[in-house]
Design a protein around this motif. Structure first.
Motif, PDB file in Angstrom:
ATOM      1  N   GLU A 221       0.922   3.592   2.687  1.00  0.00           N
ATOM      2  CA  GLU A 221      -0.013   3.036   1.702  1.00  0.00           C
ATOM      3  C   GLU A 221       0.413   3.415   0.285  1.00  0.00           C
ATOM      4  O   GLU A 221       0.381   2.583  -0.642  1.00  0.00           O
ATOM      5  CB  GLU A 221      -1.422   3.553   1.995  1.00  0.00           C
ATOM      6  N   ALA A 222       0.820   4.667   0.107  1.00  0.00           N
ATOM      7  CA  ALA A 222       1.266   5.116  -1.214  1.00  0.00           C
ATOM      8  C   ALA A 222       2.552   4.400  -1.627  1.00  0.00           C
ATOM      9  O   ALA A 222       2.722   4.007  -2.790  1.00  0.00           O
ATOM     10  CB  ALA A 222       1.482   6.624  -1.203  1.00  0.00           C
ATOM     11  N   THR A 223       3.444   4.206  -0.683  1.00  0.00           N
ATOM     12  CA  THR A 223       4.694   3.498  -0.963  1.00  0.00           C
ATOM     13  C   THR A 223       4.419   2.071  -1.412  1.00  0.00           C
ATOM     14  O   THR A 223       5.019   1.575  -2.381  1.00  0.00           O
ATOM     15  CB  THR A 223       5.594   3.504   0.284  1.00  0.00           C
ATOM     16  N   ALA A 224       3.502   1.389  -0.729  1.00  0.00           N
ATOM     17  CA  ALA A 224       3.165   0.010  -1.095  1.00  0.00           C
ATOM     18  C   ALA A 224       2.579  -0.049  -2.499  1.00  0.00           C
ATOM     19  O   ALA A 224       2.893  -0.964  -3.286  1.00  0.00           O
ATOM     20  CB  ALA A 224       2.184  -0.564  -0.078  1.00  0.00           C
TER      21      ALA A 224
ATOM     22  N   SER B 113      -3.301   9.309  -6.272  1.00  0.00           N
ATOM     23  CA  SER B 113      -4.034   8.168  -6.792  1.00  0.00           C
ATOM     24  C   SER B 113      -4.943   7.560  -5.732  1.00  0.00           C
ATOM     25  O   SER B 113      -6.015   7.030  -6.037  1.00  0.00           O
ATOM     26  CB  SER B 113      -3.049   7.113  -7.312  1.00  0.00           C
ATOM     27  N   LEU B 114      -4.520   7.656  -4.473  1.00  0.00           N
ATOM     28  CA  LEU B 114      -5.293   7.105  -3.355  1.00  0.00           C
ATOM     29  C   LEU B 114      -6.238   8.131  -2.726  1.00  0.00           C
ATOM     30  O   LEU B 114      -6.927   7.833  -1.752  1.00  0.00           O
ATOM     31  CB  LEU B 114      -4.334   6.575  -2.292  1.00  0.00           C
ATOM     32  N   GLY B 115      -6.240   9.349  -3.264  1.00  0.00           N
ATOM     33  CA  GLY B 115      -7.142  10.372  -2.754  1.00  0.00           C
ATOM     34  C   GLY B 115      -6.580  11.194  -1.614  1.00  0.00           C
ATOM     35  O   GLY B 115      -7.331  11.907  -0.928  1.00  0.00           O
TER      36      GLY B 115
ATOM     37  N   ALA C 101       3.924  11.804  -4.719  1.00  0.00           N
ATOM     38  CA  ALA C 101       2.682  12.548  -4.926  1.00  0.00           C
ATOM     39  C   ALA C 101       1.733  11.781  -5.834  1.00  0.00           C
ATOM     40  O   ALA C 101       0.524  11.757  -5.616  1.00  0.00           O
ATOM     41  CB  ALA C 101       2.980  13.915  -5.528  1.00  0.00           C
ATOM     42  N   ALA C 102       2.289  11.139  -6.863  1.00  0.00           N
ATOM     43  CA  ALA C 102       1.451  10.347  -7.769  1.00  0.00           C
ATOM     44  C   ALA C 102       0.733   9.239  -7.002  1.00  0.00           C
ATOM     45  O   ALA C 102      -0.474   9.013  -7.178  1.00  0.00           O
ATOM     46  CB  ALA C 102       2.310   9.757  -8.882  1.00  0.00           C
TER      47      ALA C 102
END
Length: 352
Positions: free
Chosen positions: A199-202, A184-186, A179-180
């Motif tokens: 994308e969040a994982t990367a 963070s990426l919107g 979730a963070a």
């Protein structure tokens, strides 16, 4: 119930007191109430008060994440507990799987104090048939202002700050960490979009994880208090429970403005609980406004959950407010899509 805290005439107390307490102790002196709750989340003073008022001994086991709790429940561990404290997404799952006992509202008169806003945020059980909110709050970020360098970002990008590499930790909790990255990426913290999840994982793996000591949901409060961590993705109660109040001003706790994961932790009675009556008593006890106010004061929580508690609170400043959570997302049960998170979490958590 709180019959002992309600007014009685002196004469009635004298005449009936011995009989009342004698019957109560005779029925309950050997009974035990087994709780399975988050670490640091059950004030000892309230446990002792409940024991005094009811004659019921309380035994508490702790868990550090919903995943840990749920794994134990699915392995049959729920048979040893009378109340479990899952967050909203796992409450939803446990309801769907038929793991919970239906609540008797006649034994829970203090439900009238549950904040209606929380009911709106709990579509999994809007009538509280199986769960009663314990607290609505949020994780955030704690920073040791005495050790952190000046100019640190007060948002999720703080974990990309190489100046504090080896001095930061994030929760060992799949939904919280992912979730963070998503917020963070919107993106929504409940997204099931493959591209957004990748994308969040990367972001987490490439920019944040190299700066982390570890993912930790159990001992980070103590490590932070001892200066091992300067920055901790955390729940405020875990941090401030380990630090003397005189030093609280040295801690900057904030919910990132882009939002994070708010939570509704619930009290539920698992199917097969051996002491359902005592469990109902404890649930009702926790929503007595005076009791709930004490609970909030213990942790510096805002009065988000119980509408009658604010007037009894001693604290008038909080680690966060409801306004701070305006951009945060509540945990949803993702159903089969949860496997997308599980797969990516293996990369985040265990890939070197």
């Amino acid at each position: 119930m709180h019959t002992l805290s309600k007014p009685f005439s002196i004469l009635l107390v004298i005449v009936t007191g011995m009989l009342f307490f004698g019957c109560q102790k005779g029925n309950e002196q050997n009974s035990k109430l087994y709780l399975y709750n988050w670490t640091y989340y059950t004030p000892e003073s309230l446990v002792k008060q409940f024991e005094r008022e009811t004659g019921i001994d309380v035994v508490i086991d702790n868990f550090a994440s919903n995943e840990e709790m749920f794994a134990k429940v699915m392995a049959g561990g729920n048979k040893g507990y009378d109340i479990i404290f899952p967050s909203s997404d796992y409450t939803s799952i446990m309801i769907k799987l038929g793991l919970l006992e239906q609540l008797d509202h006649e034994k829970l008169p203090n439900l009238t104090y549950v904040n209606p806003i929380i009911r709106e945020k709990a579509p999994y059980d809007p009538k509280m048939e199986y769960s009663v909110p314990y607290f609505m709050g949020s994780s955030g970020i704690a920073v040791n202002k005495e050790r952190a360098p000046e100019g640190y970002a007060r948002d999720w990008s703080i974990f990309a700050d190489t100046r504090m590499a080896g001095r930061m930790s994030m929760l060992d909790d799949m939904r919280e960490v992912m979730a963070a990255g998503l917020k963070s990426l919107g993106y929504s913290a409940n997204t099931t979009d493959e591209r957004e999840l990748q994308e969040a994982t990367a972001l987490i793996v490439n920019q944040w994880k190299p700066n982390l000591v570890k993912f930790d949901s159990e001992s980070f409060g103590k490590a932070f208090s001892q200066g091992e961590f300067w920055v901790a993705h955390s729940y405020p109660e875990n941090i401030f429970a380990e630090i003397p109040k005189r030093k609280w001003e040295n801690i900057d706790f904030f919910i990132p403005p882009e939002g994070g994961m708010m939570y509704i932790d619930n009290m539920v009675i698992p199917k097969g609980a051996k002491n359902s009556d005592a469990a109902h008593q404890f649930i009702n006890f926790m929503h007595d406004p005076k009791v709930h106010a004490h609970f909030l004061d213990e942790f510096g929580f805002p009065p988000t959950t119980n509408t009658g508690s604010a007037k009894y609170m001693k604290n008038d400043t909080y680690f966060f407010t409801s306004e701070d959570m305006k951009n945060s997302d509540n945990l949803n049960d993702l159903g089969e899509d949860l496997e997308k998170y599980n797969t990516l979490w293996q990369t985040i958590r265990y890939k070197p």
